[in-house]
Motif scaffolding. Structure first.
Motif, PDB file in Angstrom:
ATOM      1  N   PRO A 104       0.825  -1.215   0.000  1.00  0.00           N
ATOM      2  CA  PRO A 104       0.000   0.000   0.000  1.00  0.00           C
ATOM      3  C   PRO A 104       0.857   1.262   0.000  1.00  0.00           C
ATOM      4  O   PRO A 104       1.970   1.288   0.528  1.00  0.00           O
ATOM      5  CB  PRO A 104      -0.809  -0.126   1.292  1.00  0.00           C
ATOM      6  CG  PRO A 104       0.032  -0.979   2.183  1.00  0.00           C
ATOM      7  CD  PRO A 104       0.768  -1.936   1.285  1.00  0.00           C
ATOM      8  N   ALA A 105       0.288   2.309  -0.605  1.00  0.00           N
ATOM      9  CA  ALA A 105       0.985   3.588  -0.702  1.00  0.00           C
ATOM     10  C   ALA A 105       0.205   4.663   0.037  1.00  0.00           C
ATOM     11  O   ALA A 105      -0.971   4.492   0.372  1.00  0.00           O
ATOM     12  CB  ALA A 105       1.139   3.978  -2.176  1.00  0.00           C
ATOM     13  N   ALA A 106       0.864   5.775   0.291  1.00  0.00           N
ATOM     14  CA  ALA A 106       0.224   6.900   0.968  1.00  0.00           C
ATOM     15  C   ALA A 106      -1.029   7.308   0.205  1.00  0.00           C
ATOM     16  O   ALA A 106      -1.025   7.415  -1.019  1.00  0.00           O
ATOM     17  CB  ALA A 106       1.192   8.074   1.058  1.00  0.00           C
ATOM     18  N   GLY A 107      -2.114   7.512   0.934  1.00  0.00           N
ATOM     19  CA  GLY A 107      -3.370   7.927   0.342  1.00  0.00           C
ATOM     20  C   GLY A 107      -4.278   6.799  -0.074  1.00  0.00           C
ATOM     21  O   GLY A 107      -5.444   7.028  -0.412  1.00  0.00           O
ATOM     22  N   ASP A 108      -3.786   5.549  -0.067  1.00  0.00           N
ATOM     23  CA  ASP A 108      -4.630   4.414  -0.418  1.00  0.00           C
ATOM     24  C   ASP A 108      -5.788   4.280   0.577  1.00  0.00           C
ATOM     25  O   ASP A 108      -5.602   4.463   1.791  1.00  0.00           O
ATOM     26  CB  ASP A 108      -3.830   3.105  -0.399  1.00  0.00           C
ATOM     27  CG  ASP A 108      -3.101   2.857  -1.713  1.00  0.00           C
ATOM     28  OD1 ASP A 108      -3.317   3.623  -2.662  1.00  0.00           O
ATOM     29  OD2 ASP A 108      -2.318   1.895  -1.766  1.00  0.00           O
ATOM     30  N   VAL A 109      -6.946   3.954   0.062  1.00  0.00           N
ATOM     31  CA  VAL A 109      -8.104   3.636   0.890  1.00  0.00           C
ATOM     32  C   VAL A 109      -8.404   2.152   0.697  1.00  0.00           C
ATOM     33  O   VAL A 109      -8.802   1.728  -0.388  1.00  0.00           O
ATOM     34  CB  VAL A 109      -9.330   4.486   0.510  1.00  0.00           C
ATOM     35  CG1 VAL A 109     -10.528   4.096   1.372  1.00  0.00           C
ATOM     36  CG2 VAL A 109      -9.021   5.971   0.684  1.00  0.00           C
ATOM     37  N   VAL A 110      -8.165   1.376   1.738  1.00  0.00           N
ATOM     38  CA  VAL A 110      -8.278  -0.076   1.669  1.00  0.00           C
ATOM     39  C   VAL A 110      -9.516  -0.533   2.434  1.00  0.00           C
ATOM     40  O   VAL A 110      -9.694  -0.165   3.602  1.00  0.00           O
ATOM     41  CB  VAL A 110      -7.031  -0.759   2.276  1.00  0.00           C
ATOM     42  CG1 VAL A 110      -7.131  -2.271   2.114  1.00  0.00           C
ATOM     43  CG2 VAL A 110      -5.752  -0.219   1.642  1.00  0.00           C
ATOM     44  N   HIS A 111     -10.355  -1.307   1.799  1.00  0.00           N
ATOM     45  CA  HIS A 111     -11.495  -1.915   2.468  1.00  0.00           C
ATOM     46  C   HIS A 111     -11.142  -3.371   2.783  1.00  0.00           C
ATOM     47  O   HIS A 111     -10.786  -4.143   1.880  1.00  0.00           O
ATOM     48  CB  HIS A 111     -12.746  -1.837   1.601  1.00  0.00           C
ATOM     49  CG  HIS A 111     -13.325  -0.452   1.516  1.00  0.00           C
ATOM     50  ND1 HIS A 111     -14.669  -0.209   1.385  1.00  0.00           N
ATOM     51  CD2 HIS A 111     -12.742   0.764   1.585  1.00  0.00           C
ATOM     52  CE1 HIS A 111     -14.893   1.093   1.351  1.00  0.00           C
ATOM     53  NE2 HIS A 111     -13.730   1.706   1.470  1.00  0.00           N
ATOM     54  N   VAL A 112     -11.224  -3.724   4.057  1.00  0.00           N
ATOM     55  CA  VAL A 112     -10.844  -5.056   4.518  1.00  0.00           C
ATOM     56  C   VAL A 112     -12.108  -5.788   4.952  1.00  0.00           C
ATOM     57  O   VAL A 112     -12.778  -5.385   5.911  1.00  0.00           O
ATOM     58  CB  VAL A 112      -9.844  -4.977   5.686  1.00  0.00           C
ATOM     59  CG1 VAL A 112      -9.417  -6.381   6.113  1.00  0.00           C
ATOM     60  CG2 VAL A 112      -8.626  -4.147   5.291  1.00  0.00           C
ATOM     61  N   HIS A 113     -12.440  -6.866   4.246  1.00  0.00           N
ATOM     62  CA  HIS A 113     -13.646  -7.633   4.531  1.00  0.00           C
ATOM     63  C   HIS A 113     -13.295  -8.931   5.255  1.00  0.00           C
ATOM     64  O   HIS A 113     -12.164  -9.419   5.198  1.00  0.00           O
ATOM     65  CB  HIS A 113     -14.389  -7.952   3.233  1.00  0.00           C
ATOM     66  CG  HIS A 113     -14.817  -6.735   2.468  1.00  0.00           C
ATOM     67  ND1 HIS A 113     -16.002  -6.085   2.702  1.00  0.00           N
ATOM     68  CD2 HIS A 113     -14.200  -6.035   1.484  1.00  0.00           C
ATOM     69  CE1 HIS A 113     -16.117  -5.049   1.896  1.00  0.00           C
ATOM     70  NE2 HIS A 113     -15.024  -4.983   1.147  1.00  0.00           N
ATOM     71  N   ALA A 114     -14.293  -9.507   5.908  1.00  0.00           N
ATOM     72  CA  ALA A 114     -14.120 -10.799   6.558  1.00  0.00           C
ATOM     73  C   ALA A 114     -14.254 -11.927   5.538  1.00  0.00           C
ATOM     74  O   ALA A 114     -14.745 -11.729   4.426  1.00  0.00           O
ATOM     75  CB  ALA A 114     -15.160 -10.967   7.662  1.00  0.00           C
ATOM     76  N   VAL A 115     -13.805 -13.113   5.918  1.00  0.00           N
ATOM     77  CA  VAL A 115     -13.967 -14.291   5.068  1.00  0.00           C
ATOM     78  C   VAL A 115     -15.457 -14.501   4.807  1.00  0.00           C
ATOM     79  O   VAL A 115     -16.260 -14.508   5.745  1.00  0.00           O
ATOM     80  CB  VAL A 115     -13.373 -15.537   5.755  1.00  0.00           C
ATOM     81  CG1 VAL A 115     -13.721 -16.800   4.984  1.00  0.00           C
ATOM     82  CG2 VAL A 115     -11.870 -15.403   5.897  1.00  0.00           C
ATOM     83  N   PRO A 116     -15.854 -14.674   3.549  1.00  0.00           N
ATOM     84  CA  PRO A 116     -17.277 -14.902   3.257  1.00  0.00           C
ATOM     85  C   PRO A 116     -17.772 -16.197   3.892  1.00  0.00           C
ATOM     86  O   PRO A 116     -17.024 -17.167   4.038  1.00  0.00           O
ATOM     87  CB  PRO A 116     -17.314 -15.000   1.727  1.00  0.00           C
ATOM     88  CG  PRO A 116     -16.051 -14.363   1.250  1.00  0.00           C
ATOM     89  CD  PRO A 116     -15.036 -14.615   2.329  1.00  0.00           C
TER      90      PRO A 116
END
Length: 262
Positions: free
Chosen positions: A83-95
Motif C-alpha cells: 500500500p501507498a500513501a493515500g490508499d483507501v483499503v477496504h478489509v472484509h471478513a472471510v465470506p
C-alpha cells in the motif's frame, strides 16, 4: 457519517498529514480483533515503504486467515500488495459459508482443534465430522499436523493463526461450546452425518452384529437394543437409541443451522 475524497471520513481529508497515511476501513465482523482502544471502523497507518498489506492488517491485530476480499479504490488486491500513501483499503471478513479446498474423495472439511476445544471436538464428531484433537499438543505440532493432513486448525489463539507456516486456520467465536459449534457450522456449512463417528477418538463407526459384542454389554442393554456399532480404532461400542435428549437436541439444532446456511 459524511465522507471525504476516496471514501475516507470527512474530518480527515483537509489535513495534509492524512495524505501521507494509508486508510483502512475494517468490516464490523473483524473489529473484535482490534484492541478495545482502537476498535473503530476506520484505521490510519503510516506507510513504511516495505510492508505488505497483509503485514499492515496483521499489525492491527487481525489474523490473515480471518480476512476475506480486500480492495483499493474498488480493485481487488492480495496480502502481498504494497500500500501507498493515500490508499483507501477496504478489509472484509472471510465470506460465509467459507469454501475450503478438499482432498479428493472428501465431502466435508477436516478439522484439528487446539487443546482448549475438547468439548467442541466431541460435538463435531457427534455430527459425523472428522475432528482431530489432542489434549497435550503444542502449537508447532498442531501446525505440522494441520498442514500434513490438510486440516483446518480451529483455535481461539490469535497468535497461532498468525503463524506463517499454517496452511489454513479459523478463529472460533463464542465462549460456550453451543455458541462455538453454531459459529463453525455457519462458517463452513459442512454436510453432516450424525452418529457415525466415535466421540472419544474420532474413528468411523462400523456396524457390528449383536452376537459379536453381547458379552461386553450389560444385561439390560442386551435385552433392549439390537443394532450396534463399534469403533475400529478404540473398540468403543455404540448402540442405537442410547442417545440422551441432550445429544439429540445438539444434532437437531446443528442440522437446522447447516440447513439455514446453505
Amino acid at each position: 457519517m459524511a465522507h471525504g475524497p476516496r471514501g475516507t471520513p470527512s474530518g480527515w481529508h483537509a489535513d495534509s498529514v492524512v495524505e501521507r497515511d494509508i486508510h483502512l476501513r475494517i468490516t464490523a465482523e473483524l473489529l473484535l480483533f482490534l484492541p478495545a482502544s482502537r476498535r473503530r471502523e476506520w484505521q490510519r497507518v503510516a506507510p513504511d515503504g516495505t510492508s505488505t498489506l497483509g503485514h499492515v492488517v496483521e499489525s492491527l491485530g487481525i489474523p490473515l486467515p480471518e480476512v476475506g476480499p480486500m480492495t483499493v479504490d474498488g480493485a481487488g488486491v492480495g496480502p502481498s500488495y504494497q500500500p501507498a500513501a493515500g490508499d483507501v483499503v477496504h478489509v472484509h471478513a472471510v465470506p460465509r459459508p467459507q469454501q475450503v479446498p478438499l482432498e479428493p474423495g472428501l465431502l466435508a472439511p477436516r478439522f484439528l482443534l487446539d487443546v482448549h476445544l475438547g468439548t467442541l471436538a466431541r460435538r463435531l464428531r457427534l455430527l459425523g465430522l472428522d475432528a482431530a484433537y489432542h489434549n497435550d499438543m503444542d502449537d508447532p505440532s498442531l501446525v505440522v499436523q494441520a498442514n500434513a493432513e490438510r486440516r483446518v486448525l480451529l483455535t481461539r489463539d490469535r497468535g497461532l493463526l498468525r503463524r506463517r507456516a499454517l496452511w489454513l486456520g479459523a478463529y472460533v467465536r463464542g465462549s460456550s461450546p453451543h455458541d462455538q459449534l453454531r459459529d463453525l457450522l455457519e462458517r463452513f456449512a459442512p454436510p453432516l452425518r450424525p452418529w457415525t463417528r466415535c466421540t472419544a477418538c474420532n474413528g468411523e463407526l462400523a456396524p457390528v452384529g449383536k452376537h459379536e459384542v453381547e458379552r461386553l454389554l450389560e444385561a439390560g442393554t442386551r435385552r433392549t437394543y439390537d443394532a450396534y456399532g463399534r469403533c475400529p480404532e478404540c473398540g468403543q461400542i455404540y448402540w442405537r437409541g442410547a442417545h440422551s435428549e441432550h445429544l439429540e437436541e445438539i444434532v437437531r439444532s446443528a442440522t437446522r443451522a447447516v440447513g439455514s446456511s446453505q
